[in-house]
Design an enzyme around this catalytic site. Structure first.
Site, PDB file in Angstrom:
ATOM      1  N   GLN A 164       0.840  -1.171  -0.182  1.00 49.97           N
ATOM      2  CA  GLN A 164      -0.080  -0.019   0.017  1.00 49.97           C
ATOM      3  C   GLN A 164       1.043   1.386  -0.050  1.00 49.97           C
ATOM      4  O   GLN A 164       0.446   2.204  -0.778  1.00 49.97           O
ATOM      5  CB  GLN A 164      -0.839   0.029   1.239  1.00 49.97           C
ATOM      6  N   GLU A 207      -3.200   9.086  -0.670  1.00 47.23           N
ATOM      7  CA  GLU A 207      -2.354  10.008   0.457  1.00 47.23           C
ATOM      8  C   GLU A 207      -1.264  11.008  -0.057  1.00 47.23           C
ATOM      9  O   GLU A 207      -0.579  11.190   0.223  1.00 47.23           O
ATOM     10  CB  GLU A 207      -1.760   8.937   1.474  1.00 47.23           C
ATOM     11  N   ASP A 240       4.215   0.034   4.118  1.00 49.29           N
ATOM     12  CA  ASP A 240       2.936  -0.461   4.962  1.00 49.29           C
ATOM     13  C   ASP A 240       2.587  -1.420   3.797  1.00 49.29           C
ATOM     14  O   ASP A 240       2.032  -1.256   2.721  1.00 49.29           O
ATOM     15  CB  ASP A 240       1.879   0.515   5.169  1.00 49.29           C
ATOM     16  N   GLU A 283       5.065  -1.940   8.291  1.00 49.14           N
ATOM     17  CA  GLU A 283       3.536  -1.965   9.005  1.00 49.14           C
ATOM     18  C   GLU A 283       2.754  -3.155   8.419  1.00 49.14           C
ATOM     19  O   GLU A 283       2.988  -3.318   6.896  1.00 49.14           O
ATOM     20  CB  GLU A 283       2.966  -0.614   8.738  1.00 49.14           C
ATOM     21  N   ASP A 310      -1.124  -2.352  12.663  1.00 43.26           N
ATOM     22  CA  ASP A 310      -2.328  -1.264  12.350  1.00 43.26           C
ATOM     23  C   ASP A 310      -3.421  -2.193  12.170  1.00 43.26           C
ATOM     24  O   ASP A 310      -4.084  -2.222  13.280  1.00 43.26           O
ATOM     25  CB  ASP A 310      -1.892  -0.785  10.806  1.00 43.26           C
ATOM     26  N   LYS A 335      -4.553   5.126  15.378  1.00 41.92           N
ATOM     27  CA  LYS A 335      -5.672   5.837  14.529  1.00 41.92           C
ATOM     28  C   LYS A 335      -6.969   6.284  15.487  1.00 41.92           C
ATOM     29  O   LYS A 335      -7.747   5.419  15.789  1.00 41.92           O
ATOM     30  CB  LYS A 335      -6.035   5.022  13.366  1.00 41.92           C
ATOM     31  N   ARG A 364      -5.796   8.838   7.961  1.00 35.88           N
ATOM     32  CA  ARG A 364      -6.367   7.868   7.011  1.00 35.88           C
ATOM     33  C   ARG A 364      -6.355   8.299   5.581  1.00 35.88           C
ATOM     34  O   ARG A 364      -6.079   9.414   5.499  1.00 35.88           O
ATOM     35  CB  ARG A 364      -7.846   7.521   7.468  1.00 35.88           C
ATOM     36  N   SER A 365      -6.491   7.356   4.744  1.00 32.87           N
ATOM     37  CA  SER A 365      -6.722   7.701   3.532  1.00 32.87           C
ATOM     38  C   SER A 365      -7.729   8.697   3.196  1.00 32.87           C
ATOM     39  O   SER A 365      -7.724   9.589   2.011  1.00 32.87           O
ATOM     40  CB  SER A 365      -6.641   6.468   2.502  1.00 32.87           C
ATOM     41  N   LYS A 386       2.241   9.619  11.009  1.00 35.07           N
ATOM     42  CA  LYS A 386       2.278   9.297   9.565  1.00 35.07           C
ATOM     43  C   LYS A 386       0.836   9.605   8.911  1.00 35.07           C
ATOM     44  O   LYS A 386      -0.316   9.339   9.304  1.00 35.07           O
ATOM     45  CB  LYS A 386       2.075   7.567   9.326  1.00 35.07           C
TER      46      LYS A 386
END
Ligand code: PGA
Ligand code: ZN
Length: 427
Positions: A164, A207, A240, A283, A310, A335, A364-365, A386
């Site tokens: 990702q 992102e 990630d 991640e 995550d 998160k 988050r995205s 991040k």
């Protein structure tokens, strides 16, 4: 009546950075202070996260949040009116009780988080201090080491590669401003490398990362490594994998490479990448419930590489405690919308800090122009953050907030990079 007493609660349906509806909430206090918070949302959402309430039906392809908004304006407003906005722990516990389910499935985690964060922001404004200061009174700000997205794949980039995000950690930077400049320089180097290999570089993913379809995951790591070389500075890579997205219930499918691996195979594959590229943080190399393969990955990598959970931990103190007991990973992504309230997210972060796991506060995205996440990272002394790339305003809102804190407090330190060695690994 106290100046901090909650008077008005007004939620509305806003848009996130992907054009998807999300809950926003304004809380007004008796003394005139206000807090407004917009809730982020993921694309690679784990099954152990707080429930994200969506309307279904035709509006916004079923992604509307009118029901969650109505919950805030109705039940949640009735619960909060008259309470002291600075009593975060009491407010968050009351929100949880009102919902009555472990995953906030009744009111919606998105409804609850909007109210929880808006309270914190209103309380900070009432106290005439920035949010980070309210969270850490009397302590100097600690600026987090940024983990910055360069190349995107997976659910954020039409599966341009399976993994990702490939990210840069500017480990040699001494100030936050220098860290962001280093990250931007490495991203630029990666863009030039991509361009020279014949790929388009103008389009960016959710992102803000570069999103070129590549032949393999290793090609992405190779391009990122060339980005560092071209930048001519010392920096390291992070990854990630978001492997929950690659797991079909039996094996991990690397679609671009037309290969399938079992858990042990995937752990060894990722360990091989760590040997061949300058990776210092990985991640979700395995899926959210694949504890056995996670354990193998920790045995293979855990002393020299940050192994960051995550989907695995989903910002849950219970799941993190389970991971600690099982000797899995050495870092947790935090998160707030996975947890559902600020207090729950903080509890997970503090458990990690007590037990020697590293903590990375994360966006988050689907994010927003809000910058409170940056204040959480500073106030909670997470050490790392991040929030995507150095492009797209919902990303730069957080970097710019941290740059402002650094400008206002020139003595503020940047958290140095190191790989955490959890207590559980030394007993
Ligand atoms: P998401 O991605 O917000 O789409 O879940 C972020 C991440 O996986 O870290
Ligand atoms: Zn992730």
């Amino acid at each position: 009546m106290s100046e901090r007493s909650i008077e008005g609660v007004l939620a509305f349906e806003a848009l996130d950075s992907r054009g998807t509806p999300t809950v926003a909430c304004v809380i007004s206090l008796a003394g005139g202070a206000q807090g407004c918070a917009t809730v982020p949302a993921g694309a690679s959402t784990g099954r152990h996260e707080a429930h994200e309430r969506r309307d279904g039906g035709e509006r916004y392809a079923g992604r509307g949040v009118r029901d969650a908004v109505a919950a805030v304006n109705g039940e949640i407003a009735a619960l909060l009116r008259g309470r002291d906005a600075a009593d975060q722990a009491v407010i968050d516990a009351a929100l949880r009780d009102l919902d009555g389910t472990p995953s906030l499935a009744r009111l919606g985690g998105n409804a609850v988080l909007a109210a929880s964060v808006a309270c914190a922001l209103a309380a900070a404004e009432a106290a005439r201090v920035p949010l980070w200061h309210l969270l850490a009174p009397g302590r100097p700000p600690l600026l987090p080491m940024p983990m910055v997205n360069m190349l995107s794949g997976g659910a954020h980039a039409g599966r341009a590669v399976d993994v990702q995000d490939v990210l840069v950690i500017p480990v040699a930077a001494r100030t936050f401003g220098e860290a962001i400049e280093h990250a931007a320089r490495v991203r630029h180097g990666a863009a030039v490398e991509l361009h020279e290999r014949g790929h388009a570089t103008a389009l960016v993913a959710d992102e803000g990362g570069l999103a070129a379809p590549l032949a393999s995951n290793e090609e992405a790591l190779e391009i990122a490594t060339r980005g560092i070389e071209r930048a001519g500075i010392e920096a390291s890579l992070a990854l990630d994998v978001a492997a929950t997205q690659l797991f079909d219930g039996e094996s991990y499918r690397l679609v671009r490479e037309q290969r399938s691996l079992d858990g042990a195979g995937m752990a060894r594959e990722v360990a091989g990448w760590a040997q061949r590229y300058p990776l210092v943080s990985i991640e979700d190399p395995l899926s959210e419930d694949d504890w056995e393969a996670w354990r193998l990955a920790t045995d293979l990598l855990g002393t020299g590489v940050q192994l960051l959970g995550d989907d695995l931990f989903a910002t849950s103190a219970d799941r993190l405690a389970h991971g600690m007991a099982a000797g899995v990973a050495n870092a947790v992504l935090v998160k707030p919308n996975q947890a559902g309230t600020l207090s729950d997210a903080r509890e997970t972060l503090e458990l990690a800090q007590r037990e020697g796991y590293a903590t990375v506060v994360s966006g988050r995205s689907g994010d927003s122009e809000d910058a409170w996440l940056a204040d959480l990272a500073v106030g909670w002394r997470s050490g790392q953050i991040k929030v995507g790339s150095t492009q797209r305003s919902e990303r730069t809102a957080k970097w710019n907030r941290l740059l402002r804190i650094e400008a206002e407090f020139p003595a503020a330190e940047l958290a140095p990079w190191h790989v955490a060695q959890p207590r559980s690994s030394t007993v």
